[in-house]
Design an enzyme around this catalytic site. Sequence first.
Site, PDB file in Angstrom:
ATOM      1  N   THR A 191       0.973  -1.244  -0.353  1.00 41.34           N
ATOM      2  CA  THR A 191      -0.092  -0.335   0.171  1.00 41.34           C
ATOM      3  C   THR A 191       1.215   0.895  -0.008  1.00 41.34           C
ATOM      4  O   THR A 191       0.554   2.147  -0.898  1.00 41.34           O
ATOM      5  CB  THR A 191      -1.082  -0.095   1.333  1.00 41.34           C
ATOM      6  OG1 THR A 191      -1.481  -1.510   1.470  1.00 41.34           O
ATOM      7  CG2 THR A 191      -2.518   1.189   1.147  1.00 41.34           C
ATOM      8  N   GLU A 194       9.457   1.922  10.537  1.00 40.23           N
ATOM      9  CA  GLU A 194       8.230   2.066  10.972  1.00 40.23           C
ATOM     10  C   GLU A 194       8.289   2.918  12.164  1.00 40.23           C
ATOM     11  O   GLU A 194       7.439   3.664  11.981  1.00 40.23           O
ATOM     12  CB  GLU A 194       7.676   1.245  10.170  1.00 40.23           C
ATOM     13  CG  GLU A 194       8.032   0.270   8.815  1.00 40.23           C
ATOM     14  CD  GLU A 194       7.146  -0.623   8.151  1.00 40.23           C
ATOM     15  OE1 GLU A 194       6.989  -0.666   7.520  1.00 40.23           O
ATOM     16  OE2 GLU A 194       6.247  -1.011   9.628  1.00 40.23           O
TER      17      GLU A 194
HETATM   18  C1  5RP Z   1       5.882  -3.936   6.546  1.00 40.77           C
HETATM   19  C2  5RP Z   1       4.732  -2.951   6.797  1.00 40.77           C
HETATM   20  C3  5RP Z   1       2.828  -3.185   5.711  1.00 40.77           C
HETATM   21  O1  5RP Z   1       2.547  -2.183   6.127  1.00 40.77           O
HETATM   22  C4  5RP Z   1       2.196  -4.155   6.464  1.00 40.77           C
HETATM   23  O2  5RP Z   1       2.950  -4.895   6.512  1.00 40.77           O
HETATM   24  C5  5RP Z   1       1.141  -3.955   5.526  1.00 40.77           C
HETATM   25  O3  5RP Z   1       1.655  -4.358   4.149  1.00 40.77           O
HETATM   26  P1  5RP Z   1       0.874  -4.100   2.521  1.00 40.77           P
HETATM   27  O4  5RP Z   1       0.261  -2.832   2.555  1.00 40.77           O
HETATM   28  O5  5RP Z   1       1.729  -4.659   1.714  1.00 40.77           O
HETATM   29  O6  5RP Z   1      -0.801  -4.794   3.047  1.00 40.77           O
HETATM   30  O7  5RP Z   1       4.330  -3.227   8.236  1.00 40.77           O
HETATM   31  O8  5RP Z   1       6.367  -4.007   8.435  1.00 40.77           O
END
Ligand code: 5RP
Length: 261
Positions: free
Chosen positions: A36, A111
């Site tokens: 995303t 993050e």
């Molecule tokens: C990575 C994360 C991502 O934001 C989380 O896994 C969501 O991923 P996606 O947008 O592919 O569903 O925390 O460490």
Amino acid sequence: MAGELSPIDKAKFVAAKRAAQYVEDGMRVGLGSGSTAAWLVRFLGESVRNDGLRIKGVPTSTRIAELAREVGLDIVSLDEAKWLDITIDGADEFDCDLNLIKGGGGSLLHEKIVAMASDQMIVIADIGKEVESLGNFPLPIEVIPFGWQTTQALVEETLISIDVLGRQSTLRMNGHRPFITDEGNHILDLHLSRIGNPRQLAMVINQMPGVVENGLFVDICDAVVIGFSDGRVEIRDINAGTVETDRLDFAETDNLFSDLS
Ligand code: 5RP
């Protein structure tokens, strides 16, 4: 081309497209990781190329840094930026208080540092990420490689006294080898099924030697932009207590899709 996206990808696409509106000229922006967040980076790249948007991006993973460079974003380190106006990132789960589980992609440490260094954190997610209680998605914790099995045993033992349903954990693998984070650490995924008290769990886990960080984001997220596969978006702002709805089309401009790697 957008017609070829799966329903979930359409939902992610519109959430990211709507969230890109939060980014203003001159901002220092934390760039989250995952699929995303990758859409968001492509939208920002498009605005830089087509509308002359000038921003500085701080990526939260080597993968998103690569994409950001590819689409023409100006990338700086967190230490160069010092403080950020906004971070926009995905999530694996969010609850009604906008507490999160993150780290499905293994980037939870960077993050969390980047989100905490931001005036506001916006989460972008498809509606499937909303849960009543966190914990169905395995909670990632980043642990140092030294003695990781001892750390794992300590974590599982400590979970006995915590309000969770399960306490099994697994070492995250990348093929036949342990997954290695951008900081050279391992990830343990905790299969908890339901987390009764995310704040307490986050504090207890982080006190254990060997644990670097956990994927629970408590009181960090300010708003969530939720995407639906029909183009609807819902924006929930926890501070203002507002819920706003919008509808976006899937029309692509420029070469948004050719940036897909
Ligand atoms: C990575 C994360 C991502 O934001 C989380 O896994 C969501 O991923 P996606 O947008 O592919 O569903 O925390 O460490």
